[in-house]
Design a protein around this motif. Sequence first.
Motif, PDB file in Angstrom:
ATOM      1  N   UNK A  79       0.859  -1.181   0.000  1.00 33.23           N
ATOM      2  CA  UNK A  79       0.000   0.000   0.000  1.00 33.23           C
ATOM      3  C   UNK A  79       0.894   1.230   0.000  1.00 33.23           C
ATOM      4  N   UNK A  80       0.652   2.095  -0.979  1.00 29.40           N
ATOM      5  CA  UNK A  80       1.426   3.324  -1.118  1.00 29.40           C
ATOM      6  C   UNK A  80       0.473   4.492  -0.898  1.00 29.40           C
ATOM      7  N   UNK A  81       0.768   5.310   0.106  1.00 27.79           N
ATOM      8  CA  UNK A  81      -0.058   6.473   0.409  1.00 27.79           C
ATOM      9  C   UNK A  81       0.687   7.715  -0.048  1.00 27.79           C
ATOM     10  N   UNK A  87      -0.315  12.432  -8.020  1.00 23.91           N
ATOM     11  CA  UNK A  87       0.723  11.437  -7.727  1.00 23.91           C
ATOM     12  C   UNK A  87       0.142  10.023  -7.762  1.00 23.91           C
ATOM     13  N   UNK A  88      -1.042   9.854  -7.200  1.00 23.66           N
ATOM     14  CA  UNK A  88      -1.695   8.547  -7.191  1.00 23.66           C
ATOM     15  C   UNK A  88      -1.922   8.068  -8.617  1.00 23.66           C
ATOM     16  N   UNK A 108     -13.268   6.375  -2.528  1.00 22.37           N
ATOM     17  CA  UNK A 108     -13.833   5.466  -1.533  1.00 22.37           C
ATOM     18  C   UNK A 108     -14.018   6.261  -0.248  1.00 22.37           C
ATOM     19  N   UNK A 109     -14.695   5.686   0.708  1.00 23.31           N
ATOM     20  CA  UNK A 109     -14.945   6.422   1.944  1.00 23.31           C
ATOM     21  C   UNK A 109     -13.671   6.670   2.741  1.00 23.31           C
ATOM     22  N   UNK A 110     -12.598   5.939   2.463  1.00 21.36           N
ATOM     23  CA  UNK A 110     -11.344   6.121   3.196  1.00 21.36           C
ATOM     24  C   UNK A 110     -10.304   6.921   2.414  1.00 21.36           C
ATOM     25  N   UNK A 111     -10.601   7.241   1.153  1.00 25.33           N
ATOM     26  CA  UNK A 111      -9.604   7.945   0.334  1.00 25.33           C
ATOM     27  C   UNK A 111     -10.271   8.719  -0.779  1.00 25.33           C
ATOM     28  N   UNK A 129      -4.503   8.231  -1.959  1.00 27.16           N
ATOM     29  CA  UNK A 129      -4.242   9.452  -1.220  1.00 27.16           C
ATOM     30  C   UNK A 129      -5.209   9.471  -0.043  1.00 27.16           C
ATOM     31  N   UNK A 130      -4.702   9.815   1.095  1.00 33.49           N
ATOM     32  CA  UNK A 130      -5.521   9.815   2.292  1.00 33.49           C
ATOM     33  C   UNK A 130      -5.822  11.245   2.696  1.00 33.49           C
TER      34      UNK A 130
END
Length: 135
Positions: A79-81, A87-88, A108-111, A129-130
Amino acid sequence: MLIPTIHFAGNCNEVIEFYKQTIGAEVQMIAYAKDAPAELAAVMPPDFVMHSEIKIFGTIVALTDGCEKPPTGDNHTFTVILETAEEVADVFNKLADRGEVIEPLGQQFWADLTGMLTDRYGVNWNVLTRSMPTG
């Protein structure tokens, strides 16, 4: 220190070059069969990678040719954040070239932006990306 290791069957140098070119991996060290003791070096191709370490996104990952039939993609994912959606998308698209997209880029709901793929060498990646709030 825990270092994940990925096993390949004779194409480790190619994999290292791919990660250097696509995602800026930095080679930390490579130990080839040609540098091993004579009795071991005599039974392996000279460019067989006994052990290597590359730095990817700040993490050391070991790569080796030390597997006749490499495991591919079933039990691990890197996993790359990253900081930005640009960048993603860039990293995702480079790794997906001649690979298989598992989950296309999307929110998504987390990113704000995330996608999953298996690269051309059978390695699973989750790139995101977070920037959404946690909590």
